[in-house]
Structures are given as structure tokens and as C-alpha cells.
Design an enzyme around this catalytic site. Sequence first.
Site, PDB file in Angstrom:
ATOM      1  N   THR A 125      52.787  43.428  52.236  1.00 58.51           N
ATOM      2  CA  THR A 125      52.435  43.829  53.600  1.00 58.51           C
ATOM      3  C   THR A 125      53.126  45.124  54.002  1.00 58.51           C
ATOM      4  OG1 THR A 125      52.785  43.193  55.917  1.00 58.51           O
ATOM      5  CG2 THR A 125      54.256  42.198  54.336  1.00 58.51           C
ATOM      6  N   ASP A 126      52.500  45.859  54.916  1.00 59.67           N
ATOM      7  CA  ASP A 126      53.147  47.074  55.434  1.00 59.67           C
ATOM      8  C   ASP A 126      54.379  46.730  56.267  1.00 59.67           C
ATOM      9  OD1 ASP A 126      51.887  46.007  57.673  1.00 59.67           O
ATOM     10  OD2 ASP A 126      50.806  47.822  58.217  1.00 59.67           O
ATOM     11  N   GLU A 127      54.538  45.439  56.622  1.00 60.87           N
ATOM     12  CA  GLU A 127      55.678  45.065  57.467  1.00 60.87           C
ATOM     13  C   GLU A 127      57.013  45.263  56.749  1.00 60.87           C
ATOM     14  OE1 GLU A 127      55.197  41.615  59.939  1.00 60.87           O
ATOM     15  OE2 GLU A 127      53.022  41.761  59.836  1.00 60.87           O
ATOM     16  N   TYR A 153      60.208  37.052  58.059  1.00 58.31           N
ATOM     17  CA  TYR A 153      58.984  37.124  57.246  1.00 58.31           C
ATOM     18  C   TYR A 153      58.955  38.406  56.430  1.00 58.31           C
ATOM     19  CZ  TYR A 153      54.159  38.506  56.230  1.00 58.31           C
ATOM     20  OH  TYR A 153      53.029  38.976  55.603  1.00 58.31           O
ATOM     21  N   LYS A 157      59.139  39.147  52.274  1.00 58.17           N
ATOM     22  CA  LYS A 157      58.115  39.866  51.498  1.00 58.17           C
ATOM     23  C   LYS A 157      58.736  41.083  50.804  1.00 58.17           C
ATOM     24  CE  LYS A 157      54.224  39.103  51.434  1.00 58.17           C
ATOM     25  NZ  LYS A 157      53.420  38.191  50.568  1.00 58.17           N
TER      26      LYS A 157
HETATM   27  P1  NAD Z   1      47.672  32.414  55.357  1.00 60.51           P
HETATM   28  O1  NAD Z   1      48.892  31.900  56.038  1.00 60.51           O
HETATM   29  O2  NAD Z   1      46.345  32.349  56.051  1.00 60.51           O
HETATM   30  O3  NAD Z   1      47.496  31.673  53.941  1.00 60.51           O
HETATM   31  C1  NAD Z   1      48.558  31.394  53.099  1.00 60.51           C
HETATM   32  C2  NAD Z   1      48.100  30.342  52.097  1.00 60.51           C
HETATM   33  O4  NAD Z   1      49.197  30.110  51.187  1.00 60.51           O
HETATM   34  C3  NAD Z   1      47.768  28.989  52.722  1.00 60.51           C
HETATM   35  O5  NAD Z   1      46.558  28.512  52.183  1.00 60.51           O
HETATM   36  C4  NAD Z   1      48.925  28.091  52.322  1.00 60.51           C
HETATM   37  O6  NAD Z   1      48.565  26.720  52.182  1.00 60.51           O
HETATM   38  C5  NAD Z   1      49.345  28.703  51.002  1.00 60.51           C
HETATM   39  N1  NAD Z   1      50.742  28.429  50.667  1.00 60.51           N
HETATM   40  C6  NAD Z   1      51.825  28.554  51.472  1.00 60.51           C
HETATM   41  N2  NAD Z   1      52.943  28.197  50.805  1.00 60.51           N
HETATM   42  C7  NAD Z   1      52.554  27.870  49.541  1.00 60.51           C
HETATM   43  C8  NAD Z   1      53.249  27.449  48.381  1.00 60.51           C
HETATM   44  N3  NAD Z   1      54.590  27.269  48.400  1.00 60.51           N
HETATM   45  N4  NAD Z   1      52.556  27.215  47.241  1.00 60.51           N
HETATM   46  C9  NAD Z   1      51.193  27.373  47.228  1.00 60.51           C
HETATM   47  N5  NAD Z   1      50.490  27.749  48.304  1.00 60.51           N
HETATM   48  C10 NAD Z   1      51.157  28.012  49.445  1.00 60.51           C
HETATM   49  O7  NAD Z   1      48.040  33.926  54.954  1.00 60.51           O
HETATM   50  P2  NAD Z   1      47.103  35.203  54.835  1.00 60.51           P
HETATM   51  O8  NAD Z   1      47.016  35.877  56.147  1.00 60.51           O
HETATM   52  O9  NAD Z   1      45.856  34.848  54.099  1.00 60.51           O
HETATM   53  O10 NAD Z   1      48.010  36.133  53.906  1.00 60.51           O
HETATM   54  C11 NAD Z   1      47.903  36.086  52.488  1.00 60.51           C
HETATM   55  C12 NAD Z   1      48.891  37.059  51.903  1.00 60.51           C
HETATM   56  O11 NAD Z   1      48.636  38.369  52.386  1.00 60.51           O
HETATM   57  C13 NAD Z   1      50.348  36.748  52.263  1.00 60.51           C
HETATM   58  O12 NAD Z   1      51.139  36.962  51.133  1.00 60.51           O
HETATM   59  C14 NAD Z   1      50.674  37.756  53.357  1.00 60.51           C
HETATM   60  O13 NAD Z   1      52.048  38.085  53.325  1.00 60.51           O
HETATM   61  C15 NAD Z   1      49.822  38.939  52.956  1.00 60.51           C
HETATM   62  N6  NAD Z   1      49.365  39.815  54.040  1.00 60.51           N
HETATM   63  C16 NAD Z   1      48.727  39.322  55.118  1.00 60.51           C
HETATM   64  C17 NAD Z   1      48.257  40.196  56.113  1.00 60.51           C
HETATM   65  C18 NAD Z   1      47.504  39.687  57.303  1.00 60.51           C
HETATM   66  O14 NAD Z   1      47.160  40.491  58.178  1.00 60.51           O
HETATM   67  N7  NAD Z   1      47.158  38.417  57.404  1.00 60.51           N
HETATM   68  C19 NAD Z   1      48.470  41.558  55.983  1.00 60.51           C
HETATM   69  C20 NAD Z   1      49.122  42.044  54.850  1.00 60.51           C
HETATM   70  C21 NAD Z   1      49.547  41.157  53.883  1.00 60.51           C
HETATM   71  P1  TYD Z   2      50.119  38.762  64.586  1.00 58.35           P
HETATM   72  O1  TYD Z   2      48.661  38.446  64.526  1.00 58.35           O
HETATM   73  O2  TYD Z   2      51.098  37.638  64.691  1.00 58.35           O
HETATM   74  O3  TYD Z   2      50.426  39.714  63.332  1.00 58.35           O
HETATM   75  P2  TYD Z   2      51.775  40.566  62.983  1.00 58.35           P
HETATM   76  O4  TYD Z   2      52.888  40.082  63.828  1.00 58.35           O
HETATM   77  O5  TYD Z   2      51.979  40.218  61.550  1.00 58.35           O
HETATM   78  O6  TYD Z   2      51.414  41.997  63.220  1.00 58.35           O
HETATM   79  O7  TYD Z   2      50.360  39.721  65.835  1.00 58.35           O
HETATM   80  C1  TYD Z   2      49.692  40.967  65.966  1.00 58.35           C
HETATM   81  C2  TYD Z   2      50.242  41.643  67.201  1.00 58.35           C
HETATM   82  O8  TYD Z   2      49.849  40.883  68.343  1.00 58.35           O
HETATM   83  C3  TYD Z   2      51.765  41.697  67.239  1.00 58.35           C
HETATM   84  O9  TYD Z   2      52.172  42.943  67.803  1.00 58.35           O
HETATM   85  C4  TYD Z   2      52.162  40.555  68.155  1.00 58.35           C
HETATM   86  C5  TYD Z   2      50.986  40.457  69.108  1.00 58.35           C
HETATM   87  N1  TYD Z   2      50.685  39.118  69.613  1.00 58.35           N
HETATM   88  C6  TYD Z   2      50.534  38.915  70.993  1.00 58.35           C
HETATM   89  O10 TYD Z   2      50.666  39.848  71.816  1.00 58.35           O
HETATM   90  N2  TYD Z   2      50.250  37.655  71.436  1.00 58.35           N
HETATM   91  C7  TYD Z   2      50.118  36.592  70.591  1.00 58.35           C
HETATM   92  O11 TYD Z   2      49.886  35.441  71.075  1.00 58.35           O
HETATM   93  C8  TYD Z   2      50.258  36.814  69.175  1.00 58.35           C
HETATM   94  C9  TYD Z   2      50.119  35.672  68.200  1.00 58.35           C
HETATM   95  C10 TYD Z   2      50.530  38.107  68.734  1.00 58.35           C
END
Ligand code: NAD
Ligand code: TYD
Length: 344
Positions: A125-127, A153, A157
Amino acid sequence: MKLLVTGGAGFIGSNFIYYEMEKHPEDALVCLDKLTYAGNLATLEPAMEDPKFRFVQGDIADGQFVEALFREEKPDIVVNFAAESHVDRSIEDPGIFLRTNVMGVQILMDACRAHGVSRFHQVSTDEVYGDLPLDQPDLFFTEETPVRASSPYSASKAAADLLVQAYHRTYGFPATITRCSNNYGPYHFPEKLIPLMITRALADQSLPVYGKGENVRDWLYVRDHCSAIDLVIRNGRPGELYNVGGHNERTNLQVVKTVLRELGKGEERITFVADRPGHDRRYAIDPAKIERELGWIPETPFEEGIRETVQWYLAHETWWKTILSGEYRNYFKRMYEDKGRGSL
Ligand code: NAD
Ligand code: TYD
């Protein structure tokens, strides 16, 4: 070729499974997922119809289990989406983030090394870069930006990324990493900003915006993220890191207002609530490297992606209502254990 996709019952992993099935129907897919609160087996129901797909419930941080699975399945490529992924939860309880997001990656990589996997891809992630100031819009994260995580978090990562890079340097381990901006689209768990706002607005509930809603995120439609990962695992150079971003920066307030407009709802339920501790101000990715080296571009403009996402949530009310009611957690038991299908 056989791909092992970990975390495939979550948001991005499931979208990736469907992307791969469409783009590379010749490949076999195994999904390993622990089915935490964020994993939803109903999301993978259509995939189960495909004889080249197999779902296995298990924990990437369970070394014995992972070793046995690799011995049985012998994957060629491993793509790791499995993670605890919600910043607010990591502030409440960091421990599980270290176990899954760091130890789990080490266990997966050791299994890959033991079984000669030709590519391990870590979805990051970019975070991990921390944040950027709001008043310097010309600053972007590049692959050279130092790691400077803000939340438990993002720290977990970042730790995993360092470990992946160390395995490449030390063992010549064939790994790649992508660092992506905020994704949105179908199957997004309704605790994250966009699906939370869609589902709450549909129920005429208050819409909690942290602080003043001025924080900025760079939004990427999930399918564009999937196409980037697909290119990196097939054409990317081992040992390389690629930033993936959408060129779609918006303040949180702009995002919420766009969602409301799309739903035909008023703005009166927007409620400004206490800010998230350590809240990152702005994320913005410079994706020049993946564009230059692999010809990837984000194809979906934000307004189009939001329209499709809102339409998806309107058309899949049962999916998110089942999650909100907690009923989805009984799905595995109902569909598999009760029918004697075991662990699939
Ligand atoms: P999500 O929380 O929707 O899904 C995570 C999945 O991993 C779930 O199905 C969960 O059951 C499974 N999981 C958790 N712990 C586990 C374990 N110990 N063993 C096996 N499975 C396990 O997450 P997401 O949003 O789909 O993100 C997927 C990946 O992408 C993550 O690594 C996250 O850090 C990265 N990512 C997400 C975003 C975003 O915007 N959502 C952006 C950049 C990177
Ligand atoms: P989120 O979807 O939790 O992603 P991330 O924290 O990984 O960027 O949140 C996106 C943005 O929205 C973040 O700046 C926090 C804000 N946010 C709210 O303002 N209200 C909410 O209820 C949530 C869940 C997030």
C-alpha cells in the site's frame, strides 16, 4: 500455470480472482483465506462453479498448514492479498496486524522458497510512505520515497515490504511488490469510506466524516489495480517495486458528496465526527514507473468508477445487507460444514 491467491475472499483478492478467470482462463486458481470478519465466501460463489478454481480455508501465519498446502498444490505463482486491512481496527488492536501482515508473509515466502515458486507477489500500500502535506499538490510518492508509516496497519505493511526486499537481496528470492492507492469498487467491505457511505446513505443514516473531511486520497478503481498486478506478476522484473495510483485525488468530503449525488440523496446527513488519531493528510502516487516499464495506465475515471460502484451496491443489496446483519459469517458453516463438504 497455477496461481495461489491468498486473501481472495476479501475485496481486492476476489476482484483479482475474477479478473484472472476472464483474462487467463487457462490458468488454475487456488484461493487460501482464513475467512476473518473481512472474508466472505459468498463473494466467491460464482468462482466455485469453475472446475479450475479451489477454495481452501486457512491461515497464512500457520506454518504447518501452509507447508502442507504448498506440498499438495505446488503453485507456480503466489499473490498475497491476505492481510488485516483496516486502519481504525489497527489502532484498537495492533497485535493481529503483526501476526498476519508480517509473520504471515515470512511463512508464505519460506514455503515459496522450499517449493521453488517462480514468483511471489506482495500486495502492499502507499500508506507505507506516511503522508504528504495538503498544501504542496506537486509532491507525490515515488518508489524512492522513504518508508515512514503512521498507523500500526501501515507499519505492519512496511515491515512486510522490507522483509520481501531482504529475501530478494539475501536469497535471490523472485519477489515483486506493488504499492497501491485507495481502491474502490464491487465487494468492498462496508467498513471502508465509500461502501460505508453508500450503505448508510441508502438507509438514511448519518454519514460520519472524520475531522473536517479535508484529507485527500488517490482513488483507484479495483479493476485497474487488478490489471496492474496481472502485468507485474507476468512481466515485472523480480526484486522490483511498482507504485500503482489512479490520478484521482479527492478530499473525503468531495468523495462523500459525489456518492450522495450519484444516489440522488441530499447532504443533510453528513456529520463531522472526531478525527482518527494520527490521520494521514494526503496520499498521492506517481505511477510513472509502471506506466513506463509495463505500459499500465488507470483506465477508469473517478466519476465513472463511482457510478459503476453505486450501481453495483444497488444491484447487490443482499450481499452487503447480509454482511451488515452478520449473517454472512454463517455462510461457510451452512454451505460447507453442514453439507459435509468439509474444508473444501
Ligand atoms: P480485505 O480486508 O477486504 O480482505 C483481506 C482478506 O484477507 C480477507 O478475505 C480475510 O479473510 C483474509 N485474511 C486476513 N487474515 C488472514 C490470514 N491470516 N490468513 C489468510 N487469510 C487472511 O482487504 P483488501 O482491501 O482486499 O486488501 C487486500 C490487500 O491489498 C491487503 O494486503 C491490503 O493491505 C492491500 N491494499 C488495500 C488497499 C485498499 O484500498 N483496500 C489499497 C492498497 C493496498
Ligand atoms: P478508509 O476507507 O478507512 O481507508 P484508509 O484509511 O486506508 O485511507 O478511509 C478513507 C478516508 O476516509 C480516510 O481519510 C478516513 C476517512 N473516513 C471517514 O472520514 N469516515 C469514515 O467513517 C471512514 C471509515 C473513513
